[in-house]
Design an enzyme around this catalytic site. Sequence first.
Site, PDB file in Angstrom:
ATOM      1  N   GLU A  39      37.917  44.884  43.246  1.00 45.48           N
ATOM      2  CA  GLU A  39      39.227  45.162  43.832  1.00 45.48           C
ATOM      3  C   GLU A  39      39.779  46.533  43.466  1.00 45.48           C
ATOM      4  O   GLU A  39      40.483  47.131  44.261  1.00 45.48           O
ATOM      5  CB  GLU A  39      40.240  44.058  43.528  1.00 45.48           C
ATOM      6  CG  GLU A  39      40.773  44.016  42.126  1.00 45.48           C
ATOM      7  CD  GLU A  39      41.740  42.860  41.881  1.00 45.48           C
ATOM      8  OE1 GLU A  39      42.635  42.653  42.705  1.00 45.48           O
ATOM      9  OE2 GLU A  39      41.606  42.188  40.852  1.00 45.48           O
TER      10      GLU A  39
ATOM     11  N   ASN B 144      60.420  40.353  54.916  1.00 43.59           N
ATOM     12  CA  ASN B 144      59.144  40.072  54.273  1.00 43.59           C
ATOM     13  C   ASN B 144      58.737  38.668  54.725  1.00 43.59           C
ATOM     14  O   ASN B 144      59.503  37.737  54.584  1.00 43.59           O
ATOM     15  CB  ASN B 144      59.331  40.140  52.756  1.00 43.59           C
ATOM     16  CG  ASN B 144      58.203  39.473  51.986  1.00 43.59           C
ATOM     17  OD1 ASN B 144      58.440  38.887  50.947  1.00 43.59           O
ATOM     18  ND2 ASN B 144      56.991  39.536  52.485  1.00 43.59           N
ATOM     19  N   GLY B 145      57.528  38.575  55.281  1.00 47.30           N
ATOM     20  CA  GLY B 145      57.069  37.271  55.753  1.00 47.30           C
ATOM     21  C   GLY B 145      56.370  37.420  57.089  1.00 47.30           C
ATOM     22  O   GLY B 145      55.981  38.525  57.470  1.00 47.30           O
TER      23      GLY B 145
ATOM     24  N   TRP C  95      53.421  46.013  53.687  1.00 47.09           N
ATOM     25  CA  TRP C  95      52.003  45.653  53.737  1.00 47.09           C
ATOM     26  C   TRP C  95      51.812  45.091  55.134  1.00 47.09           C
ATOM     27  O   TRP C  95      52.280  44.001  55.454  1.00 47.09           O
ATOM     28  CB  TRP C  95      51.686  44.607  52.681  1.00 47.09           C
ATOM     29  CG  TRP C  95      50.229  44.304  52.555  1.00 47.09           C
ATOM     30  CD1 TRP C  95      49.320  44.952  51.773  1.00 47.09           C
ATOM     31  CD2 TRP C  95      49.499  43.265  53.221  1.00 47.09           C
ATOM     32  NE1 TRP C  95      48.069  44.392  51.928  1.00 47.09           N
ATOM     33  CE2 TRP C  95      48.148  43.356  52.807  1.00 47.09           C
ATOM     34  CE3 TRP C  95      49.838  42.281  54.138  1.00 47.09           C
ATOM     35  CZ2 TRP C  95      47.156  42.500  53.272  1.00 47.09           C
ATOM     36  CZ3 TRP C  95      48.848  41.421  54.601  1.00 47.09           C
ATOM     37  CH2 TRP C  95      47.522  41.537  54.155  1.00 47.09           C
TER      38      TRP C  95
ATOM     39  N   CYS D  99      54.952  42.880  51.087  1.00 44.78           N
ATOM     40  CA  CYS D  99      56.132  43.648  51.470  1.00 44.78           C
ATOM     41  C   CYS D  99      57.204  43.425  50.404  1.00 44.78           C
ATOM     42  O   CYS D  99      57.335  42.341  49.869  1.00 44.78           O
ATOM     43  CB  CYS D  99      56.732  43.272  52.816  1.00 44.78           C
ATOM     44  SG  CYS D  99      55.629  43.525  54.196  1.00 44.78           S
TER      45      CYS D  99
ATOM     46  N   LYS E  28      37.659  41.814  39.422  1.00 44.31           N
ATOM     47  CA  LYS E  28      38.388  42.965  38.883  1.00 44.31           C
ATOM     48  C   LYS E  28      37.717  44.251  39.322  1.00 44.31           C
ATOM     49  O   LYS E  28      38.351  45.173  39.799  1.00 44.31           O
ATOM     50  CB  LYS E  28      38.367  42.939  37.367  1.00 44.31           C
ATOM     51  CG  LYS E  28      39.405  42.471  36.455  1.00 44.31           C
ATOM     52  CD  LYS E  28      40.837  42.467  36.698  1.00 44.31           C
ATOM     53  CE  LYS E  28      41.320  41.872  37.966  1.00 44.31           C
ATOM     54  NZ  LYS E  28      41.989  40.613  37.907  1.00 44.31           N
TER      55      LYS E  28
ATOM     56  N   GLU F 167      35.697  36.476  37.351  1.00 40.83           N
ATOM     57  CA  GLU F 167      36.878  37.308  37.152  1.00 40.83           C
ATOM     58  C   GLU F 167      36.478  38.780  36.952  1.00 40.83           C
ATOM     59  O   GLU F 167      37.104  39.686  37.513  1.00 40.83           O
ATOM     60  CB  GLU F 167      37.710  36.782  35.962  1.00 40.83           C
ATOM     61  CG  GLU F 167      38.953  37.566  35.623  1.00 40.83           C
ATOM     62  CD  GLU F 167      39.945  37.736  36.773  1.00 40.83           C
ATOM     63  OE1 GLU F 167      39.785  37.112  37.823  1.00 40.83           O
ATOM     64  OE2 GLU F 167      40.875  38.541  36.601  1.00 40.83           O
TER      65      GLU F 167
ATOM     66  N   HIS G 143      17.261  31.392  43.320  1.00 37.58           N
ATOM     67  CA  HIS G 143      17.368  30.692  44.602  1.00 37.58           C
ATOM     68  C   HIS G 143      17.774  31.644  45.717  1.00 37.58           C
ATOM     69  O   HIS G 143      18.268  31.198  46.761  1.00 37.58           O
ATOM     70  CB  HIS G 143      18.347  29.523  44.468  1.00 37.58           C
ATOM     71  CG  HIS G 143      17.871  28.515  43.476  1.00 37.58           C
ATOM     72  ND1 HIS G 143      16.865  27.612  43.748  1.00 37.58           N
ATOM     73  CD2 HIS G 143      18.205  28.323  42.173  1.00 37.58           C
ATOM     74  CE1 HIS G 143      16.620  26.886  42.663  1.00 37.58           C
ATOM     75  NE2 HIS G 143      17.422  27.302  41.697  1.00 37.58           N
TER      76      HIS G 143
ATOM     77  N   ARG H 138      53.815  45.272  46.040  1.00 41.22           N
ATOM     78  CA  ARG H 138      53.804  44.222  47.067  1.00 41.22           C
ATOM     79  C   ARG H 138      53.312  44.728  48.416  1.00 41.22           C
ATOM     80  O   ARG H 138      53.124  43.964  49.352  1.00 41.22           O
ATOM     81  CB  ARG H 138      55.223  43.661  47.239  1.00 41.22           C
ATOM     82  CG  ARG H 138      55.780  43.041  45.987  1.00 41.22           C
ATOM     83  CD  ARG H 138      57.174  42.550  46.240  1.00 41.22           C
ATOM     84  NE  ARG H 138      57.166  41.496  47.227  1.00 41.22           N
ATOM     85  CZ  ARG H 138      56.964  40.213  46.958  1.00 41.22           C
ATOM     86  NH1 ARG H 138      56.773  39.830  45.726  1.00 41.22           N
ATOM     87  NH2 ARG H 138      56.975  39.309  47.914  1.00 41.22           N
TER      88      ARG H 138
ATOM     89  N   LYS I  34      50.260  42.572  45.720  1.00 36.82           N
ATOM     90  CA  LYS I  34      50.202  41.672  44.572  1.00 36.82           C
ATOM     91  C   LYS I  34      50.557  40.233  44.935  1.00 36.82           C
ATOM     92  O   LYS I  34      49.910  39.297  44.512  1.00 36.82           O
ATOM     93  CB  LYS I  34      51.146  42.162  43.481  1.00 36.82           C
ATOM     94  CG  LYS I  34      51.052  41.292  42.246  1.00 36.82           C
ATOM     95  CD  LYS I  34      51.215  42.090  41.005  1.00 36.82           C
ATOM     96  CE  LYS I  34      50.886  41.294  39.774  1.00 36.82           C
ATOM     97  NZ  LYS I  34      49.452  41.221  39.513  1.00 36.82           N
TER      98      LYS I  34
HETATM   99  C1  F6R Z   1      43.420  39.717  41.371  1.00 36.70           C
HETATM  100  C2  F6R Z   1      44.703  39.111  41.661  1.00 36.70           C
HETATM  101  C3  F6R Z   1      44.758  38.077  42.712  1.00 36.70           C
HETATM  102  C4  F6R Z   1      45.751  36.959  42.330  1.00 36.70           C
HETATM  103  C5  F6R Z   1      45.913  35.992  43.510  1.00 36.70           C
HETATM  104  C6  F6R Z   1      46.840  34.851  43.176  1.00 36.70           C
HETATM  105  O1  F6R Z   1      43.510  40.653  40.367  1.00 36.70           O
HETATM  106  O2  F6R Z   1      45.694  39.450  41.081  1.00 36.70           O
HETATM  107  O3  F6R Z   1      43.504  37.561  43.006  1.00 36.70           O
HETATM  108  O4  F6R Z   1      45.274  36.304  41.214  1.00 36.70           O
HETATM  109  O5  F6R Z   1      46.415  36.688  44.616  1.00 36.70           O
HETATM  110  O6  F6R Z   1      48.126  35.321  42.900  1.00 36.70           O
HETATM  111  P1  F6R Z   1      49.170  34.426  42.139  1.00 36.70           P
HETATM  112  O7  F6R Z   1      48.635  34.186  40.765  1.00 36.70           O
HETATM  113  O8  F6R Z   1      50.424  35.218  42.151  1.00 36.70           O
HETATM  114  O9  F6R Z   1      49.282  33.133  42.897  1.00 36.70           O
END
Ligand code: F6R
Length: 612
Positions: A492, A102-103, A76, A2, A489, A485, A508, A27, A607
Site C-alpha cells: 500500500e 461525504n458518502g 476521495w 472524503c 503494508k 499484514e 501448490h 480521508r 483512511k
Molecule cells: C491498511 C489499513 C486498512 C484498514 C481498513 C479497515 O494499512 O489501514 O486496511 O485497516 O481499511 O479500517 P478500520 O480499521 O478503520 O475499519
Amino acid sequence: MCGIVGVVGNEAAAPILLDGLSKLEYRGYDSAGIAVRNNNDEFTIVKAKGRLKDLQEKTNDGLAVPGTCGIGHTRWATHGEPSEINAHPHSTDDKNVVGVHNGIIENYQELREKLIKKGYSFYSQTDTEVVVKLVDYYYKKYNIGPIDAIAKTMVRVRGSYALVLMFKDFPGEIWVARKDSPMIIGTENGASYVASDVPAILKYTRNVYYIGNHEMGRLTKDGATFYNLDGEEIKKDLVEIKWDAEAAEKEGYEHFMIKEIHEQPRVVRETLNTHVKDGKIDFSEIGLTEEVINSVTGIYMVACGSAYHAGVVMQYVMESLARVPVRCELASEFRYRNPILDPNELIVIISQSGETADSLAALREAKTQGIKTLAIVNVVGSSIAREADYVLYTLAGPEIAVATTKAYSAQLIAGYLLSIEFGKLRGHLDDAKYTELIKELETIPDKITKILEDKERIQWFSNKLANSTDIFFIGRGIDYAICMEGSLKLKEISYIHSEAYAAGELKHGTISLIEKGIQVISVLTQTDLFEKTISNMVECKSRGAYSMGLTSYGNYSVEDSADFTVYIPKINPLFAASLAVVPLQLLSYYVSIERGLDVDKPRNLAKSVTVE
Ligand code: F6R
C-alpha cells in the site's frame, strides 16, 4: 472517505477550514475546496485539483477568502473523476444552497433526471451536486425552511451522507445532516465546528456532540441545535474528547507513519493499563460478564484490511487459549454471503475508525439476526462503537497516516486480553498461566522499543528492496497472519507487488514464480513450525530467491538460509505478531521513502473507507 469541515464564529473561517482539512487529508486527497461567506453575505467558492497545498496556495493560506462562516472538503473521488469541477463545495446556480458531502447517494441518477425535468442543469458528475440541488428544490417548492427541506431530501435519497450546507437566506448558519457517514459537532468560545473526525477541530475544542443517523443540526456561533427527521428539536449531551491536540501533529517526525510506529510502546501500554487492573483483566466497564463469556459457542472476527489481519492473529490466539471455535471473515464477504449464525455466537467487529462501511454493515446484519456483538474500536463515539452491544476500546489515539500501524498493534492487545479472559473464565487457563500470560503482555512495550532502537539496520536493508517488482512473504500459523499484514503494508505505501503466502502452500502453485533475485521474506517466530518454514525458505533460496528471515533471538540457524536476518526479542509465540510486525512496518516505511513516495497518503487510498 472524503473529509468535511465547517466553522461559524468570529474568526476568519478559511484558515480554520484549511487547517481542519489538513488533518482530514488522510480521508481523501484528490481535490479540495472551501466556500466562505463574506460580510456582504456573498459566497466565495475556491477549489483545486490535487493536494490541499494547491488550495492553500490558491487562497494564500485562506487569507484571500474573507468571512467567518464557511465549509470545506477534501475529496476521495467516487462519482466523477478527480477534477476541479467535481471537487466540493457544490452549489445551485443562484448560490441559494452551497454544500459539501461525504458518502454516496445511491439513487443520484434517478434524482438527477427528476431535477433535470424540473429545470435544473448539472455542471459536474457528482452525486453531491444532485443532493444540494434536491435540497434547493424542496426549499423553494414548499418554502419550508432548511430543516424541512433537508428532511424531505433525507427521505428521498438512498445511501450514506454527512452533509454540510449553507443557505443564502441564513447568514451565519451552517446546516448539517447525517446517515452512516461520520460527523461530529464541536462548540466553544463563540464558535461552532463540524468535521468528519476529531483531529480536524481538536485544536479549537474538545467538546463535541455526536450526531446520530437520520438527524440534522443547525450551527451558529452561539452553539448547535439538533433535530430529528420530523423536524422536532432533540437534546444532545456534550462529550469531552480526551485526546491531546499534539497527538494529531507530527511532533518533529518527518511523517505521521514513522511517528505512529514509534508511538506503539505507549499505545500498547495504555491499552493494557486501561483493561488490566492489579494484574487482572477487568472488562466490567464493557459489560462483558462471565455469564456472557461462558454462553458463547463460537466467535466470528469480522473486519477489513489490517483490522482483518489482526483478527486472523486473534483467531489463532483465541482458539489456542480459550478453545472456542473462531472464524475470521472479511466484512465485505460476511455481509453478503447470508451467514448462518447461531444465537449463542459472538460477532467481534474490529475497526480503527469505527466507520468502515462493510464492517458497520456486518455489525448491523449480526444485530438483525439477534447475535451479540462486540466492537474492538479506536475512535470513541464512532458508529460501530455506538451500535455494538459491547465495546472494547483500543487506546491508540488519533491515527493519521493512511497505513495503520499503532491501531493494528492496539487491536492485537485487545484480542489477546479477550482471549486470555475467555480462556480463564471458560476453565482453560489456571491462575498461574493467566498471571504468566498477562505478565508476558506487559513486556511487549519495552520489547517494541528495543526493536525500534535497531531501525537503522532495516533502513539499510530497505535499499535492497526499493527496486523490486515482486516480494513474497511466507510463514505458517501466526507467522502467516503477520505476513499478511507485512505484505499489505509494503504494497500500500511502496506500490511494490507483494503477496503473503502460507508457507505450506508454496508448492501448490506459487513456487513457480520464484526465480533468481525474487525477494522472499520469511517470518519464523512460531517455535513449533520453525523447521517447516526453514525448509520452505531453503526451497526458495535454492531457486535463486534473495531471502530475508524474521525470527526471534536465539534462532540463529536462520542465517544459514537467509541473506539478511532480523531478530526480535523472545516472547510467547502467541504474542509474536506484536513484535514481528514492527520491523515489517519499518521496512515498508523505508522502502516507500527510498522510492520517493508519499508515505502518509498513498495513491488511491483513504483512511476511513465509508463506502462499500
Ligand atoms: C491498511 C489499513 C486498512 C484498514 C481498513 C479497515 O494499512 O489501514 O486496511 O485497516 O481499511 O479500517 P478500520 O480499521 O478503520 O475499519
